[in-house]
Design an enzyme around this catalytic site. Structure first.
Site, PDB file in Angstrom:
ATOM      1  N   ASP A 145      67.140  38.009  89.617  1.00  0.00           N
ATOM      2  CA  ASP A 145      66.268  36.606  88.964  1.00  0.00           C
ATOM      3  C   ASP A 145      65.364  35.934  89.875  1.00  0.00           C
ATOM      4  O   ASP A 145      65.391  34.705  89.946  1.00  0.00           O
ATOM      5  CB  ASP A 145      67.521  35.690  88.497  1.00  0.00           C
ATOM      6  CG  ASP A 145      67.195  34.567  87.609  1.00  0.00           C
ATOM      7  OD1 ASP A 145      66.171  34.588  87.026  1.00  0.00           O
ATOM      8  OD2 ASP A 145      67.631  33.356  87.842  1.00  0.00           O
ATOM      9  N   GLU A 385      75.945  38.616  94.692  1.00  0.00           N
ATOM     10  CA  GLU A 385      76.501  38.934  93.368  1.00  0.00           C
ATOM     11  C   GLU A 385      76.418  40.300  93.125  1.00  0.00           C
ATOM     12  O   GLU A 385      75.828  40.875  92.097  1.00  0.00           O
ATOM     13  CB  GLU A 385      75.637  38.146  92.338  1.00  0.00           C
ATOM     14  CG  GLU A 385      75.493  36.705  92.302  1.00  0.00           C
ATOM     15  CD  GLU A 385      75.531  35.912  90.925  1.00  0.00           C
ATOM     16  OE1 GLU A 385      74.689  36.369  90.176  1.00  0.00           O
ATOM     17  OE2 GLU A 385      75.779  34.761  90.858  1.00  0.00           O
ATOM     18  N   TYR A 443      79.421  28.824  87.308  1.00  0.00           N
ATOM     19  CA  TYR A 443      78.395  28.278  86.480  1.00  0.00           C
ATOM     20  C   TYR A 443      79.255  27.625  85.275  1.00  0.00           C
ATOM     21  O   TYR A 443      78.690  27.796  84.053  1.00  0.00           O
ATOM     22  CB  TYR A 443      77.165  29.410  85.780  1.00  0.00           C
ATOM     23  CG  TYR A 443      76.170  29.253  86.942  1.00  0.00           C
ATOM     24  CD1 TYR A 443      75.255  28.333  87.182  1.00  0.00           C
ATOM     25  CD2 TYR A 443      76.177  30.527  88.047  1.00  0.00           C
ATOM     26  CE1 TYR A 443      74.310  28.385  88.402  1.00  0.00           C
ATOM     27  CE2 TYR A 443      75.241  30.395  89.095  1.00  0.00           C
ATOM     28  CZ  TYR A 443      74.452  29.455  89.193  1.00  0.00           C
ATOM     29  OH  TYR A 443      73.417  29.563  90.194  1.00  0.00           O
ATOM     30  N   GLU A 479      76.872  28.781  94.638  1.00  0.00           N
ATOM     31  CA  GLU A 479      75.844  28.394  93.604  1.00  0.00           C
ATOM     32  C   GLU A 479      76.789  27.636  92.584  1.00  0.00           C
ATOM     33  O   GLU A 479      77.636  28.226  92.350  1.00  0.00           O
ATOM     34  CB  GLU A 479      75.449  29.597  93.016  1.00  0.00           C
ATOM     35  CG  GLU A 479      74.205  30.152  94.045  1.00  0.00           C
ATOM     36  CD  GLU A 479      73.470  31.466  93.320  1.00  0.00           C
ATOM     37  OE1 GLU A 479      73.586  31.395  92.006  1.00  0.00           O
ATOM     38  OE2 GLU A 479      73.095  32.102  93.715  1.00  0.00           O
TER      39      GLU A 479
END
Ligand code: BDP
Length: 566
Positions: A145, A385, A443, A479
């Site tokens: 990303d 990740e 998240y 994160e």
């Protein structure tokens, strides 16, 4: 390998004049160190190969010297030709490589031509799109990303030095005893063949030692009484100097700033000089408009100023090694860095592929070799990740962990996991158990349980507790974050508004911060950044608490209150 240096005995010349690129038969100027994508409209999506050309005058006097080309980083694959001869090739971006060549024309102009290719492929790293997903997702087809910028992104140098010279320095202070203010330092110095028979002298603080060079490596052991330890509040740096000399002459010198400090772990904490520390900061990117990924020094200064302003003490070089200037400043200012290998988007495909396994291991060695002497680097991250729920990732990551540990036994090693939420192989993470520190990206309230911060609080809390129960090791929340488009407001807070991002970060930060086994909390992300095109990213990823041009959103003020009390 050492980065280049200019001092009385060696000269490093920046190859920083405008370069030329030759592409489809047309020549035009291009600025280095910077990406090509935003310098010309027609190169925005270009993957190359593009030829970079530089005319280098090589004086006659260099014939007697060692001439070394040092490329800070080229994204991603490159072939270096001098006067038409291929002298070296490199497979990976974001990391330096060197060419030592005998093919120069002395007393003449030499053509340096570098063929640079930035094609995203399933076999490359960072990874392109995976087999079976050719028509889906990002354009350009990045399996990660951020925007896949290409070019000579960091400064290339030519360094001219004695044939008897220092080629590497490895400084360790992990056996020091902070409570006794005793610095125990071990210094291993590598030299060229031509140095054998001469002397090597090192000095640090008031101490110095001199030894005869009998092979390509010379080791020193010193004890510094009443040592000044490097830490966040007082990042004291010693000048370490190494010299090759005889009774009559000095042949080479290399100076490096080092810090005496220890990094260790207990079952809940990361310890700096035997005291628990909590990492507060961000995951970020090294990118900016027009230069793309490059080394824009004012931006480095600005970002540190903002990190200071907001009260952060740490960041992760997500998702690739940053330029060396970044780490120099972290050393000077007392920031704690998680230094990450350029391994983002690793899938089953990579773990099944012996070529990628080899490349990943080489990258880890190169990263550690480049950054080993920076006191600010307190931990290595081998990947971001990956599909660490895939059964083979167990063996794959054990290998990467072992490679990191054998290259550097002095620092903890981690891998940043998002399992079980984000990867194709379902089920739990099977590789995390190999790592010293458990790092997770979460998240809740954004990608899962969207818009529901109340639920997110509970889910994050339970998740962190369960992780600690399972691993009994320090945890870093590497994160968590929410997009906010600067200027978007909503009451009550709603996704994409500054209010939502601010409240989300504040509440989830507090949940993680209450737990004594959480030894680091990094918000994603420091600033908005450019990504490949897809339906989730209106030009940028907007999870920055600063805009891409570094203005604070509401969340930045919120974090400043949390971290600095004002
Ligand atoms: C995580 C990735 C990071 C992304 C972020 C996001 O580690 O690279 O930018 O999520 O989606 O999955 O914003």
């Amino acid at each position: 390998m050492l980065r280049t240096q200019s001092n009385l005995f060696r000269s490093a010349i920046e190859m920083s004049n405008m370069w030329k690129i030759k592409f489809h038969g047309k020549e035009r100027p291009i600025a280095v160190s910077s990406s090509w994508n935003e310098q010309y409209e027609d190169l925005f999506l270009e993957e190359g190969p593009i030829d970079y050309i530089y005319d280098l005058d090589v004086p006659e006097a260099w014939k007697e010297r060692r001439v070394r080309f040092y490329f800070g980083a080229i994204n991603t694959k490159s072939k270096v030709y001098i006067n038409g001869d291929l002298v070296c090739t490199n497979e990976i971006g974001y990391l330096p490589f060197e060419c030592i060549t005998k093919t120069l024309k002395y007393g003449s102009t030499n053509e340096i031509r570098i063929e640079v290719e930035n094609k995203l492929s399933k076999d490359g790293l960072p990874a392109g799109r995976m087999p079976g997903f050719e028509e889906e997702g990002n354009f350009p087809p990045a399996n990660f990303d951020f925007f896949p910028y290409g070019g000579i992104i960091r400064m290339p140098y030519v360094e001219v030095l004695s044939k008897a010279s220092i080629t590497d320095i490895n400084f360790r202070s992990d056996r020091s005893v902070p409570s006794k203010k005793l610095g125990i330092v071990e210094i291993a110095i590598e030299v060229t063949e031509e140095s054998v028979g001469k002397d090597l002298e090192i000095s640090i603080g008031d101490l110095s030692q001199r030894k005869k060079i009998s092979g390509k490596q010379v080791e020193f052991h010193l004890e510094i009484k009443d040592a000044k330890f490097w830490d966040v509040d007082n990042p004291y740096l010693y000048d370490l100097r190494a010299r090759i000399l005889s009774d009559r002459e000095v042949f080479d010198e290399y100076k490096v700033k080092v810090g005496i400090r220890t990094v260790s772990l207990d079952d809940k904490h990361i310890l700096l000089n035997d005291k628990p520390i909590k990492l507060l900061g961000f995951g970020k990117h090294e990118e900016f408009p027009i230069e793309g990924q490059g080394t824009f020094k004012p931006l480095i200064v600005k970002d540190y100023d903002l990190l200071r302003w907001i009260g952060a003490n740490s960041f992760r070089t997500s998702h690739y090694p940053y330029s060396e200037e970044w780490l120099d400043m972290a050393d000077q200012l007392g920031f704690l860095v998680i230094d990450e290998a350029p391994h983002v988007g690793l899938e089953k495909y990579h773990m099944d592929n012996p070529q990628t396994v080899k490349l990943c291991n080489e990258n880890i060695k190169k990263l550690i070799n480049r950054d080993k002497n920076h006191p600010s680097v307190i931990m290595w991250s081998v990947a971001n990740e990956p599909d660490s729920a895939y059964s083979k990732s167990d063996e794959f990551f054990k290998t990467l962990y072992d490679t990191a540990k054998s290259s550097d036994p002095t620092r903890p090693v981690t891998m940043v996991s998002c399992v079980p939420f984000c990867k194709k192989s379902g089920g739990p993470d099977v590789a995390m158990r190999h790592f010293d520190v458990i790092s997770v990206n979460r998240y809740y309230g954004w990608y899962n349980h969207q818009g529901k911060i109340d639920e997110a609080e509970k889910l994050l809390s339970d998740d962190l507790d369960a992780l600690y129960k399972e691993y009994k090791r320090p945890i870093v929340l590497t994160e968590f974050g929410a997009d906010a488009i600067s200027g978007f407001h909503a009451n009550p807070p709603q996704m994409f508004s500054e209010e939502y991002q601010s409240e989300y970060i504040e509440r989830l930060f507090k949940i993680a911060n209450e737990k004594d086994f959480v030894s680091g909390i990094h918000v994603w992300a420091f600033a908005d950044f450019k990504t490949a095109q897809n339906i989730h990213r209106p030009l940028y990823n907007y999870k920055g608490v600063f805009t891409r041009d570094r203005n604070p959103k509401m969340a930045a003020h919120t974090l400043r209150k949390l971290w600095k009390g004002r």
